[in-house]
Design a protein around this motif. Sequence first.
Motif, PDB file in Angstrom:
ATOM      1  N   CYS A   1       0.833  -1.196   0.000  1.00  0.00           N
ATOM      2  CA  CYS A   1       0.000   0.000   0.000  1.00  0.00           C
ATOM      3  C   CYS A   1       0.872   1.251   0.000  1.00  0.00           C
ATOM      4  CB  CYS A   1      -0.918  -0.010   1.223  1.00  0.00           C
ATOM      5  SG  CYS A   1      -1.966   1.460   1.349  1.00  0.00           S
TER       6      CYS A   1
ATOM      7  N   ALA B   1      -0.218   4.167   0.748  1.00  0.00           N
ATOM      8  CA  ALA B   1      -0.675   5.061   1.817  1.00  0.00           C
ATOM      9  C   ALA B   1      -0.103   4.681   3.178  1.00  0.00           C
ATOM     10  CB  ALA B   1      -2.194   5.082   1.876  1.00  0.00           C
TER      11      ALA B   1
ATOM     12  N   HIS C   1      -7.840  -2.540  -3.248  1.00  0.00           N
ATOM     13  CA  HIS C   1      -7.588  -1.591  -2.170  1.00  0.00           C
ATOM     14  C   HIS C   1      -6.880  -2.300  -1.013  1.00  0.00           C
ATOM     15  CE1 HIS C   1     -11.648  -3.229  -1.285  1.00  0.00           C
ATOM     16  NE2 HIS C   1     -11.191  -3.244  -0.047  1.00  0.00           N
TER      17      HIS C   1
ATOM     18  N   SER D   1      -7.220   2.273   1.447  1.00  0.00           N
ATOM     19  CA  SER D   1      -6.826   3.158   0.344  1.00  0.00           C
ATOM     20  C   SER D   1      -6.661   2.367  -0.945  1.00  0.00           C
ATOM     21  CB  SER D   1      -5.517   3.864   0.672  1.00  0.00           C
ATOM     22  OG  SER D   1      -5.690   4.747   1.750  1.00  0.00           O
TER      23      SER D   1
ATOM     24  N   LEU E   1      -3.594   8.661  -5.352  1.00  0.00           N
ATOM     25  CA  LEU E   1      -4.030   7.876  -4.200  1.00  0.00           C
ATOM     26  C   LEU E   1      -5.521   8.125  -3.986  1.00  0.00           C
ATOM     27  CD1 LEU E   1      -2.961   6.026  -1.932  1.00  0.00           C
ATOM     28  CD2 LEU E   1      -2.718   8.077  -0.538  1.00  0.00           C
TER      29      LEU E   1
ATOM     30  N   LYS F   1      -8.669   7.744  -1.417  1.00  0.00           N
ATOM     31  CA  LYS F   1      -8.996   7.607  -0.009  1.00  0.00           C
ATOM     32  C   LYS F   1     -10.418   7.059   0.148  1.00  0.00           C
ATOM     33  CE  LYS F   1      -9.434  10.434   4.130  1.00  0.00           C
ATOM     34  NZ  LYS F   1      -9.374  11.777   4.667  1.00  0.00           N
TER      35      LYS F   1
ATOM     36  N   HIS G   1     -14.502   5.411  -2.847  1.00  0.00           N
ATOM     37  CA  HIS G   1     -13.176   6.027  -2.867  1.00  0.00           C
ATOM     38  C   HIS G   1     -13.246   7.364  -3.590  1.00  0.00           C
ATOM     39  CE1 HIS G   1     -11.412   1.870  -2.334  1.00  0.00           C
ATOM     40  NE2 HIS G   1     -10.712   2.592  -1.488  1.00  0.00           N
TER      41      HIS G   1
ATOM     42  N   GLN H   1      -7.351  11.632  -4.441  1.00  0.00           N
ATOM     43  CA  GLN H   1      -6.805  12.819  -3.789  1.00  0.00           C
ATOM     44  C   GLN H   1      -6.106  13.751  -4.781  1.00  0.00           C
ATOM     45  OE1 GLN H   1      -7.481  13.103  -0.147  1.00  0.00           O
ATOM     46  NE2 GLN H   1      -8.854  11.748  -1.260  1.00  0.00           N
TER      47      GLN H   1
END
Length: 102
Positions: A11, A13, A29, A35, A54, A56, A71, A74
């Motif tokens: 990941c 994130a 995800h 994420s 990315l 979120k 989702h 960003q």
Amino acid sequence: KFTVINEGFQCEACGHDVPPHQGGSCRNHCTACLSSKHVDDKVPGDRKSSCHGLMKAIGATQDKKGWRLRHQCQTCAHKMWNILAEDDNWDKVIEVSKKPLS
């Protein structure tokens, strides 16, 4: 056209090592932080996005398709729904399901 890619990944994130989906579907995800990465454009699996930002987790809901996760990218603000898996972090799912869906 749906592109089947069911492989593990790290990941971007949170750094969690995410295993491939065990149910025969595709993992899109992180199982820990929920994420995702913006690789699809119109529908899950089309792999037509050039953004790669990315994404979120901004919400979750249960409907006739089961539990789904919302989702939002960003980078470009694109929104997309994805189906949740049994091995997802359900504490996090409950947390994001309390947010109003947009």
